[in-house]
Design a protein around this motif. Structure first.
Motif, PDB file in Angstrom:
ATOM      1  N   SER A 245      15.905   1.370 -25.079  1.00 33.62           N
ATOM      2  CA  SER A 245      17.368   1.286 -25.021  1.00 33.62           C
ATOM      3  C   SER A 245      17.789  -0.161 -24.791  1.00 33.62           C
ATOM      4  CB  SER A 245      17.907   2.144 -23.874  1.00 33.62           C
ATOM      5  OG  SER A 245      17.434   1.631 -22.637  1.00 33.62           O
ATOM      6  N   LYS A 246      19.059  -0.416 -25.012  1.00 35.78           N
ATOM      7  CA  LYS A 246      19.600  -1.756 -24.774  1.00 35.78           C
ATOM      8  C   LYS A 246      19.502  -2.064 -23.276  1.00 35.78           C
ATOM      9  CE  LYS A 246      23.649  -4.622 -25.582  1.00 35.78           C
ATOM     10  NZ  LYS A 246      23.657  -5.130 -24.206  1.00 35.78           N
TER      11      LYS A 246
ATOM     12  N   GLU B 146       7.164  -6.522  -9.021  1.00 35.88           N
ATOM     13  CA  GLU B 146       7.994  -5.378  -9.401  1.00 35.88           C
ATOM     14  C   GLU B 146       7.566  -4.803 -10.753  1.00 35.88           C
ATOM     15  OE1 GLU B 146      12.178  -6.322  -9.082  1.00 35.88           O
ATOM     16  OE2 GLU B 146      11.924  -7.068  -7.031  1.00 35.88           O
ATOM     17  N   GLU B 147       7.738  -3.493 -10.894  1.00 34.69           N
ATOM     18  CA  GLU B 147       7.430  -2.861 -12.172  1.00 34.69           C
ATOM     19  C   GLU B 147       8.511  -3.273 -13.184  1.00 34.69           C
ATOM     20  OE1 GLU B 147       8.127   1.394 -12.692  1.00 34.69           O
ATOM     21  OE2 GLU B 147       6.173   1.540 -13.660  1.00 34.69           O
ATOM     22  N   ILE B 148       8.100  -3.854 -14.295  1.00 37.22           N
ATOM     23  CA  ILE B 148       9.063  -4.327 -15.306  1.00 37.22           C
ATOM     24  C   ILE B 148       9.311  -3.237 -16.349  1.00 37.22           C
ATOM     25  CG2 ILE B 148       9.477  -6.086 -17.097  1.00 37.22           C
ATOM     26  CD1 ILE B 148       7.786  -8.019 -15.367  1.00 37.22           C
ATOM     27  N   PHE B 149       8.284  -2.489 -16.691  1.00 37.93           N
ATOM     28  CA  PHE B 149       8.341  -1.426 -17.694  1.00 37.93           C
ATOM     29  C   PHE B 149       8.781  -1.984 -19.048  1.00 37.93           C
ATOM     30  CE2 PHE B 149       8.757   3.250 -18.564  1.00 37.93           C
ATOM     31  CZ  PHE B 149       7.526   3.563 -18.032  1.00 37.93           C
ATOM     32  N   GLY B 150       8.103  -3.042 -19.441  1.00 37.37           N
ATOM     33  CA  GLY B 150       8.341  -3.680 -20.729  1.00 37.37           C
ATOM     34  C   GLY B 150       7.148  -4.550 -21.069  1.00 37.37           C
TER      35      GLY B 150
ATOM     36  N   ILE C 116      11.986  -6.905 -28.306  1.00 36.87           N
ATOM     37  CA  ILE C 116      11.630  -8.120 -27.566  1.00 36.87           C
ATOM     38  C   ILE C 116      10.206  -8.469 -27.975  1.00 36.87           C
ATOM     39  CG2 ILE C 116      11.222  -9.159 -25.298  1.00 36.87           C
ATOM     40  CD1 ILE C 116      12.748  -7.084 -23.976  1.00 36.87           C
ATOM     41  N   GLN C 117       9.904  -9.755 -28.033  1.00 35.69           N
ATOM     42  CA  GLN C 117       8.532 -10.150 -28.392  1.00 35.69           C
ATOM     43  C   GLN C 117       7.562  -9.751 -27.266  1.00 35.69           C
ATOM     44  OE1 GLN C 117       9.295 -14.341 -28.654  1.00 35.69           O
ATOM     45  NE2 GLN C 117       9.409 -14.288 -30.897  1.00 35.69           N
ATOM     46  N   PRO C 118       6.310  -9.436 -27.617  1.00 37.88           N
ATOM     47  CA  PRO C 118       5.303  -9.270 -26.556  1.00 37.88           C
ATOM     48  C   PRO C 118       5.160 -10.609 -25.825  1.00 37.88           C
ATOM     49  CG  PRO C 118       4.299  -9.098 -28.764  1.00 37.88           C
ATOM     50  CD  PRO C 118       5.775  -9.237 -28.962  1.00 37.88           C
ATOM     51  N   THR C 119       5.189 -10.556 -24.509  1.00 34.09           N
ATOM     52  CA  THR C 119       5.324 -11.778 -23.705  1.00 34.09           C
ATOM     53  C   THR C 119       4.173 -11.929 -22.719  1.00 34.09           C
ATOM     54  OG1 THR C 119       7.713 -11.589 -23.914  1.00 34.09           O
ATOM     55  CG2 THR C 119       6.901 -12.885 -22.039  1.00 34.09           C
ATOM     56  N   VAL C 120       3.615 -13.140 -22.664  1.00 32.71           N
ATOM     57  CA  VAL C 120       2.531 -13.409 -21.707  1.00 32.71           C
ATOM     58  C   VAL C 120       2.919 -14.608 -20.837  1.00 32.71           C
ATOM     59  CG1 VAL C 120       0.098 -14.081 -21.427  1.00 32.71           C
ATOM     60  CG2 VAL C 120       0.769 -12.579 -23.331  1.00 32.71           C
ATOM     61  N   PHE C 121       2.852 -14.407 -19.525  1.00 31.24           N
ATOM     62  CA  PHE C 121       3.015 -15.507 -18.575  1.00 31.24           C
ATOM     63  C   PHE C 121       1.650 -15.820 -17.963  1.00 31.24           C
ATOM     64  CE2 PHE C 121       7.517 -14.051 -18.168  1.00 31.24           C
ATOM     65  CZ  PHE C 121       8.154 -15.280 -18.289  1.00 31.24           C
TER      66      PHE C 121
ATOM     67  N   ILE D  29      17.078  -5.273 -18.926  1.00 29.31           N
ATOM     68  CA  ILE D  29      16.326  -5.351 -17.651  1.00 29.31           C
ATOM     69  C   ILE D  29      15.098  -6.239 -17.849  1.00 29.31           C
ATOM     70  CG2 ILE D  29      14.858  -4.002 -16.077  1.00 29.31           C
ATOM     71  CD1 ILE D  29      16.858  -1.655 -16.455  1.00 29.31           C
ATOM     72  N   VAL D  30      14.389  -6.006 -18.951  1.00 29.96           N
ATOM     73  CA  VAL D  30      13.156  -6.765 -19.203  1.00 29.96           C
ATOM     74  C   VAL D  30      13.475  -8.247 -19.426  1.00 29.96           C
ATOM     75  CG1 VAL D  30      11.164  -6.989 -20.738  1.00 29.96           C
ATOM     76  CG2 VAL D  30      11.979  -4.725 -20.096  1.00 29.96           C
ATOM     77  N   LEU D  31      14.543  -8.521 -20.164  1.00 28.86           N
ATOM     78  CA  LEU D  31      14.929  -9.926 -20.396  1.00 28.86           C
ATOM     79  C   LEU D  31      15.250 -10.620 -19.070  1.00 28.86           C
ATOM     80  CD1 LEU D  31      17.136  -9.647 -23.603  1.00 28.86           C
ATOM     81  CD2 LEU D  31      14.909 -10.789 -23.384  1.00 28.86           C
ATOM     82  N   GLY D  32      15.856  -9.872 -18.154  1.00 30.44           N
ATOM     83  CA  GLY D  32      16.170 -10.418 -16.821  1.00 30.44           C
ATOM     84  C   GLY D  32      14.876 -10.848 -16.115  1.00 30.44           C
TER      85      GLY D  32
END
Ligand code: NAD
Length: 483
Positions: free
Chosen positions: A327-328, A379-383, A362-367, A333-336
């Protein structure tokens, strides 16, 4: 495909509608378009579903286990026959790529119905010899069970709760997530077609208030929720009031530890499966990836190469391997969290951006260079956001891995067998993996420790969570009393 069901709810073997209920718009996450309009259950719909479940349960519990099992196994066969159609619907409901839904959703629901169908005839008590006397126990159903689902695996959750409940002789009222309400209706329809008595498995739609009304209703004997920790807390407290049985499958922030002797390709596969499958919307995801300093560069290089091969796009295209967020709201939330990671000083290795268009991609993201205190590590991001953390020492990394309120899953990658078992023995988690990640076959118990939940789904364990034992004492000798 016509995604609009003929009624919002499935009660007593029929689709029913009550337009007085709040509107629920079902949005296809890949396009942002409304694909169905449903209505939340009104008090009269809730009551009708519970009454239906109550009467059907009596008929069902009077059947033999083998008869009940036959119905479940027939339902599993129908699901497999219709896998394509159900997978397309699941993709519309969730946005998950057909490449995934065609092998992991309806099929895992069918596995559950088949497995518990097979066990239904062997649910027995035991004989306890007590001198000349003896005791026998009977495993009895609980009665009316309520299932409340999350949005990431709608078909699977509907079956994971329904199959063991029904195998034990209970009936069910299932409330799917308001975000993904379509697939559970099909499960209900198929169970009827397989021969279940009308009213045995009912589906009603609604937001949290409908879930809460079900949990608080005195006609309900058990509640099984898949959802977030805050909802779990509310459901547990409300169920306690009526002393109801409870299973809670909640969130996680699980660790994967990759030692310097690990097979790097396998470890990268584990990290990908544990972070990017279902666009990262999996409760057991290993989102804290602890990588030994000596292999950090090699690991990140291969990870980046392989993540760049993700095929992002139309979820219905069988080549697509990475879909949108559900959902949007979830995307935002994930972008935050991604912004937060950048602000806290983590290194953005790849991804991090929205993919422009009407869908919620959203692109798959690695930090990398993530530290334990950062919000993205706690925190659980769920994304689709992976946090890579460095480590050098086994004892130290284990303490860090366990330093979380959650305890759903944990994984280790190493070629050293002794170390693998030593590490797993110290993990504080309900499901552990050695050189693999995120398998969840019906044969094995699944569930969390600490804040990740209560009880277990799947396996023979689940039968104990949907039945209770009655002890019967039988006296064979004379009975004496003090007066
Ligand atoms: P959520 O907690 O917001 O909602 C879950 C369900 O609970 C929905 O159907 C919702 O309508 C209902 N609900 C909300 N408030 C309620 C109340 N007061 N009483 C009764 N029901 C209520 O969770 P979500 O956003 O749908 O799902 C994501 C969460 O689920 C994540 O935290 C994820 O980790 C967790 N999850 C866990 C598992 C698992 O097996 N452990 C599997 C999938 C998802």
């Amino acid at each position: 495909m016509d995604t609009q069901p003929i009624g919002s709810h499935f009660i007593g073997g029929l689709y029913v509608e009550d337009r007085a209920g709040e509107l629920i718009e079902v949005v296809y996450p890949a396009t942002g378009k409304v694909i169905a309009r449903l209505h939340s259950a009104t008090p009269s719909i809730i009551s009708r579903a519970l009454e239906s479940a109550k009467s059907a349960q009596k008929i069902w519990a009077a059947m033999t286990g083998t008869q009940r099992g036959r119905v479940l196994r027939r339902a599993a066969d129908i699901i497999r026959d219709r896998n394509h159609e159900l997978s397309v619907l699941e993709t519309y409901d969730t946005g998950k790529p057909y490449q995934e839904t065609s092998v992991a959703d309806a099929t895992s629901g069918a596995d559950s119905l088949e497995y518990f169908g097979g066990l239904a005839g062997s649910i027995t008590g035991e004989h306890i010899q007590y001198g000349e006397d003896f005791i026998y126990t009977v495993r009895e159903p609980l009665g009316v069970c309520v299932g409340i689902g999350a949005w990431n695996y709608p078909t699977q959750i509907a079956c994971w709760k329904g199959a063991p409940a029904l195998a034990c002789g209970n009936s069910m009222v299932f409330k799917p997530s308001e975000t993904t309400p379509l697939s559970a209706l099909k499960v209900a329809e198929i169970l009827m077609e397989a021969g279940a008595p009308a009213g045995l498995y009912n589906v009603i739609q609604g937001y949290g208030d409908v879930g809460a009304a079900l949990v608080g209703d005195p006609r309900v004997d058990k509640v099984s929720l898949t959802g977030s920790v805050p909802t779990g807390r509310k459901v547990y407290a409300a169920a306690a009031d009526g002393m109801k049985h409870v299973t809670l499958e909640l969130g996680g922030k699980s660790p994967i530890i990759i030692f310097d002797d690990a097979d790097i390709e396998a470890a990268v596969s584990g990290a990908i499966l544990g972070n990017f499958y279902s666009s990262g919307q999996v409760c057991s995801n290993g989102t804290r990836v602890f990588v030994h300093k000596d292999i950090k560069q090699a690991f990140l290089k291969r990870l980046t190469e392989r993540v760049s091969k993700a095929v992002i796009g139309d979820p219905m295209d069988p080549d697509t391997s990475f879909g949108p967020m559900v959902s949007k709201t979830q995307r935002d939330i994930v972008l935050g969290y991604i912004d937060q990671g950048v602000k806290e000083g983590a290194t953005l290795v790849t991804g991090g951006k929205v993919i422009e268009g009407d869908g919620f991609f959203i692109q798959p993201t690695v930090f990398a260079d993530v530290t334990d205190d950062m919000v993205i590590a706690r925190e659980e991001i769920f994304g689709p956001v992976m946090a890579v953390l460095d480590f050098e020492d086994e004892g130290d990394v284990l303490a860090r891995a366990n330093d979380t309120e959650f305890g759903l899953a944990a994984g280790v990658f190493t070629q050293d067998l002794t170390r693998a078992h030593r590490v797993v023995a110290r993990f504080e988690a309900g499901t552990c993996y050695i050189n693999t990640y995120n398998d969840a076959p019906v044969e094995a118990p699944f569930g969390g420790t600490k804040m990740s939940g209560v009880g277990r789904e799947n396996s023979k364990d689940a039968l104990n969570h949907y039945s209770q034992s009655k002890s019967v004492y039988v006296r064979m000798s004379d009975l004496e009393a003090p007066f």
